[in-house]
Design an enzyme around this catalytic site. Structure first.
Site, PDB file in Angstrom:
ATOM      1  N   ARG A  59      27.628  38.636 -14.226  1.00  0.00           N
ATOM      2  CA  ARG A  59      27.048  38.449 -15.566  1.00  0.00           C
ATOM      3  C   ARG A  59      28.097  38.073 -16.597  1.00  0.00           C
ATOM      4  O   ARG A  59      27.767  37.475 -17.626  1.00  0.00           O
ATOM      5  CB  ARG A  59      26.239  39.680 -15.981  1.00  0.00           C
ATOM      6  CG  ARG A  59      24.878  39.745 -15.296  1.00  0.00           C
ATOM      7  CD  ARG A  59      24.039  40.878 -15.828  1.00  0.00           C
ATOM      8  NE  ARG A  59      24.638  42.164 -15.582  1.00  0.00           N
ATOM      9  CZ  ARG A  59      24.470  42.867 -14.453  1.00  0.00           C
ATOM     10  NH1 ARG A  59      23.702  42.404 -13.496  1.00  0.00           N
ATOM     11  NH2 ARG A  59      25.068  44.023 -14.287  1.00  0.00           N
ATOM     12  N   GLU A  96      31.982  55.577  -8.200  1.00  0.00           N
ATOM     13  CA  GLU A  96      31.467  56.942  -8.036  1.00  0.00           C
ATOM     14  C   GLU A  96      31.574  57.357  -6.560  1.00  0.00           C
ATOM     15  O   GLU A  96      32.045  58.443  -6.245  1.00  0.00           O
ATOM     16  CB  GLU A  96      30.009  56.972  -8.500  1.00  0.00           C
ATOM     17  CG  GLU A  96      29.525  58.349  -8.844  1.00  0.00           C
ATOM     18  CD  GLU A  96      28.086  58.304  -9.326  1.00  0.00           C
ATOM     19  OE1 GLU A  96      27.581  57.209  -9.639  1.00  0.00           O
ATOM     20  OE2 GLU A  96      27.479  59.387  -9.373  1.00  0.00           O
TER      21      GLU A  96
HETATM   22  P1  AMP Z   1      31.826  49.958 -15.182  1.00  0.00           P
HETATM   23  O1  AMP Z   1      32.926  49.538 -14.241  1.00  0.00           O
HETATM   24  O2  AMP Z   1      31.281  51.313 -14.891  1.00  0.00           O
HETATM   25  O3  AMP Z   1      32.253  49.812 -16.645  1.00  0.00           O
HETATM   26  O4  AMP Z   1      30.610  48.988 -14.924  1.00  0.00           O
HETATM   27  C1  AMP Z   1      30.626  47.762 -15.478  1.00  0.00           C
HETATM   28  C2  AMP Z   1      29.861  46.726 -14.688  1.00  0.00           C
HETATM   29  O5  AMP Z   1      28.687  47.233 -14.052  1.00  0.00           O
HETATM   30  C3  AMP Z   1      29.439  45.660 -15.660  1.00  0.00           C
HETATM   31  O6  AMP Z   1      29.924  44.443 -15.148  1.00  0.00           O
HETATM   32  C4  AMP Z   1      27.936  45.737 -15.714  1.00  0.00           C
HETATM   33  O7  AMP Z   1      27.412  44.483 -15.441  1.00  0.00           O
HETATM   34  C5  AMP Z   1      27.507  46.728 -14.637  1.00  0.00           C
HETATM   35  N1  AMP Z   1      26.763  47.888 -15.177  1.00  0.00           N
HETATM   36  C6  AMP Z   1      27.151  49.185 -15.136  1.00  0.00           C
HETATM   37  N2  AMP Z   1      26.233  50.001 -15.669  1.00  0.00           N
HETATM   38  C7  AMP Z   1      25.222  49.217 -16.075  1.00  0.00           C
HETATM   39  C8  AMP Z   1      23.964  49.458 -16.746  1.00  0.00           C
HETATM   40  N3  AMP Z   1      23.560  50.691 -17.090  1.00  0.00           N
HETATM   41  N4  AMP Z   1      23.181  48.408 -17.033  1.00  0.00           N
HETATM   42  C9  AMP Z   1      23.566  47.151 -16.692  1.00  0.00           C
HETATM   43  N5  AMP Z   1      24.724  46.861 -16.072  1.00  0.00           N
HETATM   44  C10 AMP Z   1      25.554  47.866 -15.764  1.00  0.00           C
END
Ligand code: AMP
Length: 171
Positions: A59, A96
């Site tokens: 995305r 996780e």
């Molecule tokens: P993180 O590494 O936990 O910051 O996750 C970031 C990536 O996961 C981003 O590239 C988002 O596209 C996706 N992502 C994580 N949580 C969500 C959520 N609640 N809704 C949509 N996309 C998410």
């Protein structure tokens, strides 16, 4: 950004139970809103010394590519393992459950290039932190990490630490 915020749709229990997925497709579906988002990101960096945009699969590509186009900068793509055809640097990071890997081409930057990293959403910050480290491995300097959406309650900013961060819509 209020109109943009209102277009972001919550999908409960996707892709698994307990996660509220922030669905950006209504923003993409609305030409004025999509244009406003790209314009807002581009405007933020238009007057700054930025050499390149980097975007995270998948995305992040949706926002990073048009911003690079608007600013007339090159685009470096950060991808899941095994997708990039040339020599790569890789960064492993913990999820996780288990670990994940992202990669970038070794010739993505000139030494010292100032890079704006773009992704759709900041959750725990693990992906963005790994991407920032990858940019540095490839010789770039992270000017800022830019998100359309930040889930503040997950404290991703704290995880990312010293890299400058900007987000347009906070939940
Ligand atoms: P993180 O590494 O936990 O910051 O996750 C970031 C990536 O996961 C981003 O590239 C988002 O596209 C996706 N992502 C994580 N949580 C969500 C959520 N609640 N809704 C949509 N996309 C998410």
């Amino acid at each position: 950004m209020k109109a943009i915020r209102d277009l972001i749709r919550d999908i409960p229990d996707f892709p698994k139970k307990g996660i509220i997925f922030k669905d950006i497709t209504p923003v993409l579906n609305e030409p004025v809103a999509f244009h406003q988002v790209i314009q807002a990101i581009s405007d933020r960096y238009a007057g700054q010394k930025v050499d390149k945009i980097a975007a995270i699969e998948s995305r992040g590509f949706i926002f990073g590519a048009p911003v690079a186009f608007a600013l007339q900068k090159g685009l470096a793509i950060i991808r899941k393992p095994g997708k990039l055809p040339y020599a790569t640097f890789r960064e492993e990071y913990s999820l996780e459950y288990g670990t994940d890997i992202i990669e970038i081409h070794q010739d993505a930057f000139q030494p010292g290039d100032r890079v704006v990293l773009v992704d759709d959403l900041l959750a725990t910050g693990g992906t963005a932190l790994a991407a920032a480290r990858l940019i540095e491995k490839a010789g770039g300097k992270v000017a800022e990490i830019c998100f359309l959406i930040e889930l503040g309650f997950l404290h991703g900013r704290e995880k990312i630490g010293n890299y400058p961060i900007h987000s347009f819509v906070k939940f």
